[in-house]
Design an enzyme around this catalytic site. Sequence first.
Site, PDB file in Angstrom:
ATOM      1  N   GLU A  14       0.824  -1.207   0.000  1.00 18.51           N
ATOM      2  CA  GLU A  14       0.000   0.000   0.000  1.00 18.51           C
ATOM      3  C   GLU A  14       0.861   1.262   0.000  1.00 18.51           C
ATOM      4  OE1 GLU A  14      -2.238  -3.035   2.657  1.00 18.51           O
ATOM      5  OE2 GLU A  14      -0.186  -2.653   1.962  1.00 18.51           O
ATOM      6  N   CYS A  28      -0.822  -0.070   7.853  1.00 26.87           N
ATOM      7  CA  CYS A  28      -1.285   0.525   6.598  1.00 26.87           C
ATOM      8  C   CYS A  28      -2.643   1.201   6.755  1.00 26.87           C
ATOM      9  CB  CYS A  28      -1.335  -0.535   5.501  1.00 26.87           C
ATOM     10  SG  CYS A  28       0.311  -1.094   4.991  1.00 26.87           S
ATOM     11  N   LEU A  50      23.656 -25.840  -2.105  1.00 28.46           N
ATOM     12  CA  LEU A  50      22.310 -25.494  -1.636  1.00 28.46           C
ATOM     13  C   LEU A  50      22.063 -23.985  -1.673  1.00 28.46           C
ATOM     14  CD1 LEU A  50      21.816 -27.955   1.387  1.00 28.46           C
ATOM     15  CD2 LEU A  50      21.391 -28.335  -1.057  1.00 28.46           C
ATOM     16  N   ARG A 109      21.123 -20.042  -7.549  1.00 29.31           N
ATOM     17  CA  ARG A 109      22.033 -19.528  -8.581  1.00 29.31           C
ATOM     18  C   ARG A 109      21.230 -19.213  -9.837  1.00 29.31           C
ATOM     19  NH1 ARG A 109      24.546 -23.700  -6.086  1.00 29.31           N
ATOM     20  NH2 ARG A 109      24.397 -25.208  -7.789  1.00 29.31           N
TER      21      ARG A 109
END
Length: 334
Positions: free
Chosen positions: A53, A88, A208, A211
């Site tokens: 928002e 918000c 792990l 990439r």
Amino acid sequence: MPSDARFLRRALELAQLGSGLTFPNPRVGAVLVRGGKVIGEGFHLRAGTPHAEVHAVADAKKRGHRVEGATLYVTLEPCSTHGRTPPCTGLILREKIARVVFAATDPNPKHAGAAMRLLRKAGVEVSHGLLAKEAAELNRDFNWYITKKRPWVVAKIALSLDGRITTPPGDDRWLTSSEARRAAHDLRWESDAILVGAATARADNPKLTVRLPDRKGKIQPWRVVLTRSGKLPKSLHLFSDAYKDRTLVFRNKPLKSVLADLGRREIAHVLIEGGGEILTEAFRQKLVNEVAFFIAPAAMGTATRALRKLGVAVRLREVRYEQVGLDLICRALL
């Protein structure tokens, strides 16, 4: 209104742009509209940064538009409490936005409906529920994490047509294609943590890491290793590369307990990459929410099966198939 659906669909498209970047916060998109025309757009970029928002309001002002009296379309009920960022609802009231249309209600029972009540009390017109199913599906993992206090778990398995996960001795080729391996990095991108067993860590020495050179902004996921003995070579990438501080080792802890611990660390989405023993335990204990099977068009004839004896059949729903290179990817929910 028919136009409400159009603007909310655009907000859903924007929310998708935050995929893999917002945890432990949800993916959220927002669109500001005046006179039937879009004047501002935004989506949540990362936890601890301004919400969708805020970005939509800033975008409208940057374009030279007046926000007062506009309609705000947002995929999730606006926050009404002060967390890492201000609520918000305060922004909506300060900017004198006249109408708010949101799709899904906040999944947290403590906050659900709070923004709607607050805004209506202040004289803001509020509508909700349109495209709520689509908005909830967008944040399945977040909603699960908020209500269950443990991560959404995706089981990823690359296997041959005869259900094997290794190639024969002397065959050092990958089981799946380069296109499928890129798709596996897409799964990593969506995740907060990638989990393997010690045998996989020793045999494959995996990095792990995500990439994907054409994408930026992702904090590398935690690398999680489960071990009984604790005997893991310090030379492994997991303990020696630039992300060694992102590696967690759990010794002699059941998978369910590990997942609960990860949840306490605000890790909301876990990808299990292997090996067969860990994956079997995950299915046996009904800890898997989603599967991603990468099926290679080959028969290996090797001893290592993708899964051990489960004791009960695993039934899938909302099944989707996609051909990537020569391989077939099956994604589905349990």
